[in-house]
Enzyme design. Structure first.
Site, mmCIF file in Angstrom:
data_model
loop_
_atom_site.group_PDB
_atom_site.id
_atom_site.type_symbol
_atom_site.label_atom_id
_atom_site.label_comp_id
_atom_site.label_asym_id
_atom_site.label_seq_id
_atom_site.Cartn_x
_atom_site.Cartn_y
_atom_site.Cartn_z
ATOM 1 N N LYS A 121 20.584 -6.804 36.064
ATOM 2 C CA LYS A 121 20.217 -7.971 36.661
ATOM 3 C C LYS A 121 19.948 -9.087 35.811
ATOM 4 C CE LYS A 121 17.003 -8.146 40.269
ATOM 5 N NZ LYS A 121 16.929 -7.248 41.118
HETATM 6 N N1 GLU Z 1 19.224 -7.072 45.603
HETATM 7 C C1 GLU Z 1 18.730 -5.634 45.795
HETATM 8 C C2 GLU Z 1 17.683 -4.285 44.666
HETATM 9 O O1 GLU Z 1 17.046 -4.706 44.214
HETATM 10 C C3 GLU Z 1 20.474 -4.788 45.375
HETATM 11 C C4 GLU Z 1 21.241 -4.802 44.689
HETATM 12 C C5 GLU Z 1 23.072 -4.721 45.005
HETATM 13 O O2 GLU Z 1 22.589 -4.462 45.850
HETATM 14 O O3 GLU Z 1 23.368 -4.898 43.468
HETATM 15 O O4 GLU Z 1 18.140 -2.964 44.485
#
Ligand code: GLU
Length: 431
Positions: A121
């Site tokens: 993240k």
């Molecule tokens: N931000 C989204 C999540 O929390 C998608 C993450 C992604 O597609 O890598 O799952």
């Protein structure tokens, strides 16, 4: 000489890895899963700490010519199962603690739906709602430049998250490609389709959410006909979920955003509400419903409540108000552990985020595969494959929940953590 201005939040302080706040909450669900897994203690310890964290300071020229500093983060929590994967968020509350917690959740999420990724993240502490498009572009480009140390189609693939979108991903892809000297679409997902984005990615989290809700309704023998739902958060995930459900004839009786809530027991017209929100910046004041507080909205009886905004929306302060049979987490960690216990005691069926909101990263996986192959699928293929993965994952988590007599959140953790642990053990310790 440029003017230098300190901005974008406090410098990171305190212990590393973070030992309080959201990461601590996320570790408590790992602890709960541990009791049902036969994990060697060294593996459990490995899974309780992030693999790699990058903190960067970002000088950005603002529109008034001043240079302001922002803090940015990228945490690769674990990548035993494949490249690290996870979104980038821009928000004033972004901190190393929050990003570490969300990176851990991405690790379990990718494993629950069994796609070959680890979890990561990233984010920048900033308030994108008061920044111009050019300021956001310069911030994104500088951040990507700093992240270029870590990211890449084989190593770590960012995606959109809170207050970032297709445009943010286009700037990231362009910056990374400029650094490398050639076009590399696979470095991020959630891009515009014209530069290698996937059809269906925009709505994917909400589509996946609705698929798991339908599976839960089937299991609990609740008919779709006459269904009532409420949604907290009217951003990408909440809005598309409401729109899809509304399109199926479901009554959306409550919607909340950061400014307030609205209630209409006979159902809210979602298409008109979207226009209202676009014009007024909030769902409140909508002619087809009455204004309310979040607590009042939570008290309206529904079959499904969808928290789809930030963490901690459902907490000990408001959990007792909830009058729902199913809680489907569109957001990451919207329910605090204390509130989670209350919901479990009340017999509410929980669809945890690491399962329920995994549709976004599943279609991100499809996007990445399409980018690497330079071969693109049609929307029907994408939706069918998404449905297959979401249904299979729901069934697996439900099976573990029934077999071990544990709640769905712990069951999802057991499924995800077991797969990550297996990969860590199969690879063994280096050197
Ligand atoms: N931000 C989204 C999540 O929390 C998608 C993450 C992604 O597609 O890598 O799952």
């Amino acid at each position: 000489m440029d003017t230098l201005v300190q901005g974008g939040g406090l410098p990171p302080t305190g212990l590393y890895p973070p030992q309080n706040g959201l990461f601590k909450e996320v570790l408590s669900s790992l602890e709960a899963a541990k009791k049902h897994l036969d994990l060697p203690s060294a593996i459990y310890e490995r899974l309780s700490i992030p693999r790699r964290s990058l903190i960067v300071s970002l000088p950005v020229k603002m529109d008034d010519d001043a240079v302001k500093f922002f803090w940015g983060y990228r945490v690769q929590y674990d990548f035993a199962r494949g490249p690290a994967k996870g979104g980038i968020r821009y928000h004033p509350k972004v901190s190393l603690d929050e990003i570490t917690a969300l990176a851990a959740l991405m690790t379990w999420k990718c494993a629950v739906v069994d796609i070959p990724f680890g979890g990561a993240k990233g984010g920048v502490t900033c308030d994108p709602t008061v920044m111009s498009r050019d300021e956001k572009k310069r911030l994104t480009r500088r951040f990507t430049y700093e992240l270029a140390l870590l990211i890449g189609p084989e190593s770590d693939i960012p995606a959109p998250d809170v207050y970032t979108d297709e445009q943010t991903m286009a700037w990231m892809m362009d910056t990374y490609s400029m650094i490398k000297g050639y076009t590399i679409p696979g470095v991020v997902t959630g891009k515009p389709v014209c530069i290698g984005g996937s059809l269906g990615r925009g709505k994917a989290t909400s589509e996946g959410l609705v698929i798991t809700i339908l599976e839960a309704l089937g299991h609990l023998k609740i008919p779709v006909n006459g269904l009532k739902v409420s949604v907290i958060g009217f951003g990408k995930v909440g809005y598309h979920a409401a729109e899809i459900l509304f399109g199926m004839g479901v009554k959306v009786v409550g919607v909340a955003d950061s400014k307030g809530a609205i209630i209409a027991v006979n159902g809210i017209d979602i298409a008109s509400l979207v226009k209202h929100k676009a014009a007024k910046g909030t769902v409140t004041g909508f002619a087809g419903a009455q204004d309310a507080t979040l607590d009042e909205m939570l008290s309206v009886p529904v079959d499904v409540l969808i928290p789809a905004a930030l963490e901690g929306q459902i907490n000990v302060g408001n959990v007792k108000k909830i009058n729902a049979r199913i809680v489907a987490e569109g957001a990451n960690n919207p329910v605090t552990p204390d509130a989670d216990r209350v919901l479990a005691e009340k017999g509410v069926f929980m669809l945890p985020g690491i399962l329920a909101n995994a549709g976004g990263v599943v279609v991100s996986y499809f996007e990445w595969v399409q980018d690497l192959q330079r071969y693109f699928w049609n929307e029907t293929e994408i939706n069918e494959r998404l449905k297959t993965i979401m249904k299979k994952s729901f069934k697996e988590v439900l099976r573990v929940s029934l077999e071990k007599k544990i709640d769905m959140r712990t069951a999802a953790m057991v499924v995800g953590v077991k797969r990550v642990a297996e990969a860590v053990m199969a690879r063994g310790l280096y050197p």
